[in-house]
Design a protein around this motif. Sequence first.
Motif, PDB file in Angstrom:
ATOM      1  N   TYR A  77      -3.099   4.403   3.285  1.00 31.66           N
ATOM      2  CA  TYR A  77      -2.243   3.444   3.998  1.00 31.66           C
ATOM      3  C   TYR A  77      -2.932   2.090   4.129  1.00 31.66           C
ATOM      4  CZ  TYR A  77      -0.118   0.981   7.875  1.00 31.66           C
ATOM      5  OH  TYR A  77       0.447   0.011   8.658  1.00 31.66           O
ATOM      6  N   LEU A  78      -4.220   2.079   4.507  1.00 34.98           N
ATOM      7  CA  LEU A  78      -4.954   0.817   4.665  1.00 34.98           C
ATOM      8  C   LEU A  78      -5.044   0.066   3.345  1.00 34.98           C
ATOM      9  CD1 LEU A  78      -7.853   1.900   7.048  1.00 34.98           C
ATOM     10  CD2 LEU A  78      -5.788   0.590   7.637  1.00 34.98           C
ATOM     11  N   ALA A  79      -5.285   0.794   2.259  1.00 36.51           N
ATOM     12  CA  ALA A  79      -5.377   0.144   0.945  1.00 36.51           C
ATOM     13  C   ALA A  79      -4.034  -0.453   0.546  1.00 36.51           C
ATOM     14  CB  ALA A  79      -5.852   1.146  -0.102  1.00 36.51           C
ATOM     15  N   ARG A  80      -2.948   0.297   0.771  1.00 36.19           N
ATOM     16  CA  ARG A  80      -1.610  -0.222   0.437  1.00 36.19           C
ATOM     17  C   ARG A  80      -1.267  -1.433   1.294  1.00 36.19           C
ATOM     18  NH1 ARG A  80       2.287   2.023  -3.211  1.00 36.19           N
ATOM     19  NH2 ARG A  80       3.640   0.983  -1.737  1.00 36.19           N
ATOM     20  N   SER A  81      -1.644  -1.384   2.553  1.00 37.95           N
ATOM     21  CA  SER A  81      -1.369  -2.500   3.454  1.00 37.95           C
ATOM     22  C   SER A  81      -2.113  -3.750   2.994  1.00 37.95           C
ATOM     23  CB  SER A  81      -1.781  -2.126   4.878  1.00 37.95           C
ATOM     24  OG  SER A  81      -1.531  -3.182   5.763  1.00 37.95           O
ATOM     25  N   ALA A  82      -3.374  -3.591   2.621  1.00 38.79           N
ATOM     26  CA  ALA A  82      -4.164  -4.728   2.131  1.00 38.79           C
ATOM     27  C   ALA A  82      -3.570  -5.267   0.832  1.00 38.79           C
ATOM     28  CB  ALA A  82      -5.615  -4.310   1.922  1.00 38.79           C
ATOM     29  N   GLN A  83      -3.116  -4.366  -0.022  1.00 39.12           N
ATOM     30  CA  GLN A  83      -2.505  -4.777  -1.288  1.00 39.12           C
ATOM     31  C   GLN A  83      -1.231  -5.585  -1.026  1.00 39.12           C
ATOM     32  OE1 GLN A  83      -0.863  -1.594  -3.682  1.00 39.12           O
ATOM     33  NE2 GLN A  83      -1.458  -2.658  -5.566  1.00 39.12           N
ATOM     34  N   MET A  84      -0.419  -5.136  -0.099  1.00 34.61           N
ATOM     35  CA  MET A  84       0.817  -5.848   0.228  1.00 34.61           C
ATOM     36  C   MET A  84       0.512  -7.221   0.826  1.00 34.61           C
ATOM     37  SD  MET A  84       3.286  -4.128  -0.894  1.00 34.61           S
ATOM     38  CE  MET A  84       4.647  -4.979  -0.156  1.00 34.61           C
ATOM     39  N   GLN A  85      -0.486  -7.297   1.680  1.00 35.69           N
ATOM     40  CA  GLN A  85      -0.863  -8.592   2.257  1.00 35.69           C
ATOM     41  C   GLN A  85      -1.318  -9.543   1.161  1.00 35.69           C
ATOM     42  OE1 GLN A  85      -3.723  -7.640   5.294  1.00 35.69           O
ATOM     43  NE2 GLN A  85      -2.146  -7.457   6.864  1.00 35.69           N
ATOM     44  N   HIS A  86      -2.074  -9.021   0.226  1.00 30.26           N
ATOM     45  CA  HIS A  86      -2.554  -9.854  -0.881  1.00 30.26           C
ATOM     46  C   HIS A  86      -1.378 -10.357  -1.717  1.00 30.26           C
ATOM     47  CE1 HIS A  86      -5.097 -11.387  -4.061  1.00 30.26           C
ATOM     48  NE2 HIS A  86      -4.389 -10.683  -4.931  1.00 30.26           N
ATOM     49  N   LEU A  87      -0.451  -9.461  -2.025  1.00 34.28           N
ATOM     50  CA  LEU A  87       0.720  -9.861  -2.812  1.00 34.28           C
ATOM     51  C   LEU A  87       1.552 -10.909  -2.083  1.00 34.28           C
ATOM     52  CD1 LEU A  87       1.866  -6.435  -4.280  1.00 34.28           C
ATOM     53  CD2 LEU A  87       0.810  -8.342  -5.521  1.00 34.28           C
ATOM     54  N   CYS A  88       1.711 -10.743  -0.787  1.00 35.15           N
ATOM     55  CA  CYS A  88       2.494 -11.702  -0.005  1.00 35.15           C
ATOM     56  C   CYS A  88       1.799 -13.069   0.047  1.00 35.15           C
ATOM     57  CB  CYS A  88       2.732 -11.176   1.400  1.00 35.15           C
ATOM     58  SG  CYS A  88       3.905  -9.806   1.456  1.00 35.15           S
TER      59      CYS A  88
END
Length: 95
Positions: A77-88
């Motif tokens: 979950y933390l990795a996906r959240s960081a990935q989404m923040q980066h994409l945004c």
Amino acid sequence: MNGFSHHFGLAVRQSREALGWSQEQLAARADLNRSYVGEVERGRVAVSLATVGKLARAMDLAQSALVQRGEALHQHYLARSAQMQHLCSQAPATL
């Protein structure tokens, strides 16, 4: 509750469902109240080590394996959240 409690609860639920058990069956085998098992699975309570032990023994798992399942879900979950923040942050701003 914190994110780990949520993911630990998810690990308990996934482990229980993999065995084909209801919450009632797990609760009976772990000597816990069914509504408490539901609270654990929803991540609404921070479980004690004694409760981790009861749940793990009931499902024939090592305590560490059950905690590791929760940790793996939390890290994913933390990795996906960081990935989404980066994409945004990379997306062009629109008005």
